[in-house]
Design a protein around this motif. Structure first.
Motif, PDB file in Angstrom:
ATOM      1  N   GLY A  15      49.630   2.609  -2.331  1.00  0.00           N
ATOM      2  CA  GLY A  15      50.466   1.573  -2.900  1.00  0.00           C
ATOM      3  C   GLY A  15      51.962   2.353  -2.634  1.00  0.00           C
ATOM      4  N   LEU A  16      52.804   1.559  -3.182  1.00  0.00           N
ATOM      5  CA  LEU A  16      54.303   2.002  -2.748  1.00  0.00           C
ATOM      6  C   LEU A  16      54.678   3.194  -3.729  1.00  0.00           C
ATOM      7  CD1 LEU A  16      56.140  -1.236  -2.513  1.00  0.00           C
ATOM      8  CD2 LEU A  16      55.097   0.030  -0.670  1.00  0.00           C
ATOM      9  N   ASN A  17      53.758   3.495  -4.514  1.00  0.00           N
ATOM     10  CA  ASN A  17      54.001   4.762  -5.173  1.00  0.00           C
ATOM     11  C   ASN A  17      53.715   6.151  -4.257  1.00  0.00           C
ATOM     12  OD1 ASN A  17      51.171   3.328  -5.730  1.00  0.00           O
ATOM     13  ND2 ASN A  17      50.661   5.690  -6.080  1.00  0.00           N
ATOM     14  N   VAL A  18      53.029   5.882  -3.307  1.00  0.00           N
ATOM     15  CA  VAL A  18      52.600   7.065  -2.479  1.00  0.00           C
ATOM     16  C   VAL A  18      53.848   7.076  -1.504  1.00  0.00           C
ATOM     17  CG1 VAL A  18      51.222   7.968  -0.580  1.00  0.00           C
ATOM     18  CG2 VAL A  18      50.227   6.628  -2.424  1.00  0.00           C
ATOM     19  N   THR A  19      54.691   8.196  -1.470  1.00  0.00           N
ATOM     20  CA  THR A  19      55.905   8.399  -0.908  1.00  0.00           C
ATOM     21  C   THR A  19      55.813   8.416   0.623  1.00  0.00           C
ATOM     22  OG1 THR A  19      55.918  10.665  -1.435  1.00  0.00           O
ATOM     23  CG2 THR A  19      57.184   9.327  -2.877  1.00  0.00           C
ATOM     24  N   ASP A  20      54.516   9.212   1.212  1.00  0.00           N
ATOM     25  CA  ASP A  20      54.157   9.341   2.357  1.00  0.00           C
ATOM     26  C   ASP A  20      53.012   8.937   2.936  1.00  0.00           C
ATOM     27  OD1 ASP A  20      54.195  10.435   5.092  1.00  0.00           O
ATOM     28  OD2 ASP A  20      53.775  12.583   4.438  1.00  0.00           O
ATOM     29  N   PRO A  21      52.923   7.655   3.081  1.00  0.00           N
ATOM     30  CA  PRO A  21      51.566   6.788   3.355  1.00  0.00           C
ATOM     31  C   PRO A  21      50.942   7.674   4.514  1.00  0.00           C
ATOM     32  CG  PRO A  21      53.606   5.633   4.163  1.00  0.00           C
ATOM     33  CD  PRO A  21      54.074   6.723   3.472  1.00  0.00           C
ATOM     34  N   LYS A  22      51.635   8.008   5.734  1.00  0.00           N
ATOM     35  CA  LYS A  22      50.850   9.032   6.746  1.00  0.00           C
ATOM     36  C   LYS A  22      50.164  10.265   6.380  1.00  0.00           C
ATOM     37  CE  LYS A  22      54.160   7.399  10.325  1.00  0.00           C
ATOM     38  NZ  LYS A  22      55.120   7.736  11.406  1.00  0.00           N
ATOM     39  N   SER A  23      50.453  10.731   5.217  1.00  0.00           N
ATOM     40  CA  SER A  23      49.495  12.021   4.572  1.00  0.00           C
ATOM     41  C   SER A  23      48.242  11.375   4.072  1.00  0.00           C
ATOM     42  CB  SER A  23      50.478  12.493   3.473  1.00  0.00           C
ATOM     43  OG  SER A  23      50.528  11.767   2.212  1.00  0.00           O
ATOM     44  N   VAL A  24      48.099  10.199   4.071  1.00  0.00           N
ATOM     45  CA  VAL A  24      46.874   9.588   3.325  1.00  0.00           C
ATOM     46  C   VAL A  24      46.051   9.290   4.574  1.00  0.00           C
ATOM     47  CG1 VAL A  24      45.520   7.898   2.059  1.00  0.00           C
ATOM     48  CG2 VAL A  24      47.945   8.430   1.517  1.00  0.00           C
ATOM     49  N   THR A  25      44.810   9.857   4.763  1.00  0.00           N
ATOM     50  CA  THR A  25      43.865   9.847   5.965  1.00  0.00           C
ATOM     51  C   THR A  25      43.055   8.665   5.913  1.00  0.00           C
ATOM     52  OG1 THR A  25      42.161  11.057   4.875  1.00  0.00           O
ATOM     53  CG2 THR A  25      43.986  12.376   6.360  1.00  0.00           C
ATOM     54  N   SER A  26      42.565   8.020   6.865  1.00  0.00           N
ATOM     55  CA  SER A  26      41.842   6.944   6.930  1.00  0.00           C
ATOM     56  C   SER A  26      40.559   6.772   6.186  1.00  0.00           C
ATOM     57  CB  SER A  26      41.435   6.298   8.479  1.00  0.00           C
ATOM     58  OG  SER A  26      42.898   6.141   9.210  1.00  0.00           O
ATOM     59  N   ASP A  27      39.961   8.078   6.176  1.00  0.00           N
ATOM     60  CA  ASP A  27      38.696   8.199   5.450  1.00  0.00           C
ATOM     61  C   ASP A  27      38.909   8.127   3.793  1.00  0.00           C
ATOM     62  OD1 ASP A  27      40.096  10.742   5.793  1.00  0.00           O
ATOM     63  OD2 ASP A  27      38.276  11.673   4.858  1.00  0.00           O
ATOM     64  N   VAL A  28      40.012   8.494   3.540  1.00  0.00           N
ATOM     65  CA  VAL A  28      40.423   8.418   2.080  1.00  0.00           C
ATOM     66  C   VAL A  28      40.386   6.961   1.509  1.00  0.00           C
ATOM     67  CG1 VAL A  28      42.078   8.696   0.117  1.00  0.00           C
ATOM     68  CG2 VAL A  28      41.713  10.478   1.888  1.00  0.00           C
ATOM     69  N   LEU A  29      40.833   6.053   2.398  1.00  0.00           N
ATOM     70  CA  LEU A  29      40.928   4.727   2.371  1.00  0.00           C
ATOM     71  C   LEU A  29      39.888   3.780   2.665  1.00  0.00           C
ATOM     72  CD1 LEU A  29      44.600   4.316   4.125  1.00  0.00           C
ATOM     73  CD2 LEU A  29      43.802   4.537   1.371  1.00  0.00           C
ATOM     74  N   GLU A  30      38.792   4.381   2.968  1.00  0.00           N
ATOM     75  CA  GLU A  30      37.421   3.548   3.397  1.00  0.00           C
ATOM     76  C   GLU A  30      36.795   2.696   2.349  1.00  0.00           C
ATOM     77  OE1 GLU A  30      36.015   2.966   6.155  1.00  0.00           O
ATOM     78  OE2 GLU A  30      36.830   4.109   7.683  1.00  0.00           O
ATOM     79  N   THR A  31      36.849   3.226   1.239  1.00  0.00           N
ATOM     80  CA  THR A  31      36.125   2.519  -0.095  1.00  0.00           C
ATOM     81  C   THR A  31      37.063   1.336  -0.319  1.00  0.00           C
ATOM     82  OG1 THR A  31      35.298   4.471  -1.057  1.00  0.00           O
ATOM     83  CG2 THR A  31      35.532   2.632  -2.503  1.00  0.00           C
ATOM     84  N   THR A  32      38.436   1.574  -0.292  1.00  0.00           N
ATOM     85  CA  THR A  32      39.621   0.438  -0.551  1.00  0.00           C
ATOM     86  C   THR A  32      39.261  -0.711   0.494  1.00  0.00           C
ATOM     87  OG1 THR A  32      41.031   1.970  -1.626  1.00  0.00           O
ATOM     88  CG2 THR A  32      41.742  -0.099  -0.857  1.00  0.00           C
ATOM     89  N   ALA A  33      39.101  -0.010   1.648  1.00  0.00           N
ATOM     90  CA  ALA A  33      39.015  -1.121   2.906  1.00  0.00           C
ATOM     91  C   ALA A  33      37.819  -1.799   3.007  1.00  0.00           C
ATOM     92  CB  ALA A  33      38.948  -0.322   4.169  1.00  0.00           C
ATOM     93  N   LYS A  34      36.645  -1.366   2.275  1.00  0.00           N
ATOM     94  CA  LYS A  34      35.637  -2.075   2.000  1.00  0.00           C
ATOM     95  C   LYS A  34      35.604  -3.086   0.979  1.00  0.00           C
ATOM     96  CE  LYS A  34      30.282  -1.879   1.567  1.00  0.00           C
ATOM     97  NZ  LYS A  34      30.466  -2.956   0.652  1.00  0.00           N
ATOM     98  N   GLU A  35      36.223  -2.827  -0.123  1.00  0.00           N
ATOM     99  CA  GLU A  35      36.440  -3.813  -1.006  1.00  0.00           C
ATOM    100  C   GLU A  35      37.222  -5.042  -0.643  1.00  0.00           C
ATOM    101  OE1 GLU A  35      36.335  -0.664  -4.668  1.00  0.00           O
ATOM    102  OE2 GLU A  35      38.029  -1.080  -4.121  1.00  0.00           O
TER     103      GLU A  35
END
Length: 314
Positions: A15-35
């Motif tokens: 979310g916009l609370n994350v100040t540096d979205p590029k620091s979040v790797t794709s694998d961290v987002l896999e669960t959210t992506a699936k949902e």
């Protein structure tokens, strides 16, 4: 959760609370992506929580909109919609649209549209109307970029930023994404046969972000082909797929029909209703070609597709 229900998705990780979205790797987002994929490939709708758009900014949008819509028609007409240069900026009068043409009667709603790069006259009252719209558009654009990133991951595209790049003119000339404030006035004593507040339709573009007040009334067609209430969830944004994205994904994701009917409860008939929608579209020259290479649909530019859909509405 059953596929016929609208799921609630937590977007805290990106979310916009994350100040540096590029620091979040794709694998961290896999669960959210699936949902998100599961929601969009079935009912086509979801509630997004922990998205990062501050509630005070949502409240400000509703407040300035209410002040504007509460004015006499003669005053609102000074900033009436101008459909030129692919733009659609300005006030939209009551009953001037019919989102379900089969009803043959205009919807009981007003609106004010803002598409940066195509804007024209702005209301003089309230004074903060324009600045509030511009600021809110920017927040919605920033959040949309992140939703598109997660969608790219969910669709297993090689480039997580592919969809974001196709929308990189949001807020600029060549972009077609529109912020729309909607107002449904208290109902007249007599309603025309077949008339509703917002006729059955699916959205035209990529995705839509919808902010509701607490009155309710939105209904979504579920996987059993029945309309179910999309009741307001405090702090949540309703996000849904549009027909262009359904076409783009060769029907993997679903552009679902929805509507706002005349309320049955007498007390709600005499209450106005508000919502704010952020209609996301790719850059006007983007070619919508099936992402899976199936060629299930013929390629078409975003601009040509939207012009076709708008021709059926107005």
């Amino acid at each position: 959760m059953a596929a016929s229900a609208i799921p609630i998705i937590d977007f805290q990780k990106y979310g916009l609370n994350v100040t540096d979205p590029k620091s979040v790797t794709s694998d961290v987002l896999e669960t959210t992506a699936k949902e998100i994929y599961d929601a969009f490939s079935t009912i086509g709708f979801l509630y997004l929580i922990n998205h990062g758009i501050e509630q005070r900014k949502v409240d400000a949008m509703f407040s300035v909109s209410n002040t504007f819509f509460d004015q006499p028609v003669e005053e609102k007409r000074k900033s009436a919609r101008v459909q030129a240069d692919h733009g659609d900026h300005g006030w939209v009068d009551l009953e001037s649209e019919s989102l379900n043409p089969e009803r043959n009667v205009g919807d009981l709603k007003e609106a004010f549209n803002f598409t940066p790069g195509h804007d024209g006259l702005w209301p003089e009252n309230p004074a903060e109307f324009k600045s509030t719209f511009v600021s809110f558009y920017d927040d919605c654009r920033d959040l949309t970029d992140r939703i598109l990133d997660v969608l790219s991951i969910s669709l297993k595209l090689q480039d997580r930023y592919y969809l974001r790049k196709c929308h990189n003119l949001m807020g600029k000339k060549g972009g077609a994404t529109t912020l729309r404030s909607l107002y449904y006035p208290s109902l007249p004593e007599s309603v025309k046969p077949g008339q509703v507040r917002c006729g059955e339709h699916s959205d035209y573009g990529t995705i839509t972000l919808l902010f509701q007040d607490d009155i309710g009334g939105l209904e979504v067609m579920n996987t059993d082909d029945r309309y179910v209430p999309a009741k307001p969830v405090p702090g949540a944004i309703v996000v849904n797929i549009g027909d262009m994205m359904q076409r783009w994904t060769a029907d993997q994701l679903k552009g679902t029909k929805h509507r706002v009917l005349i309320p049955e409860a007498e007390v709600k008939k005499h209450q106005s209703r508000q919502s704010v929608a952020f209609f996301v579209n790719p850059n006007s020259d983007t070619m919508i070609k099936c992402l899976d290479g199936s060629d299930k649909y013929e390629p078409i530019s975003c601009e040509d597709y939207l012009n076709y859909r708008f021709s059926l509405t107005f």
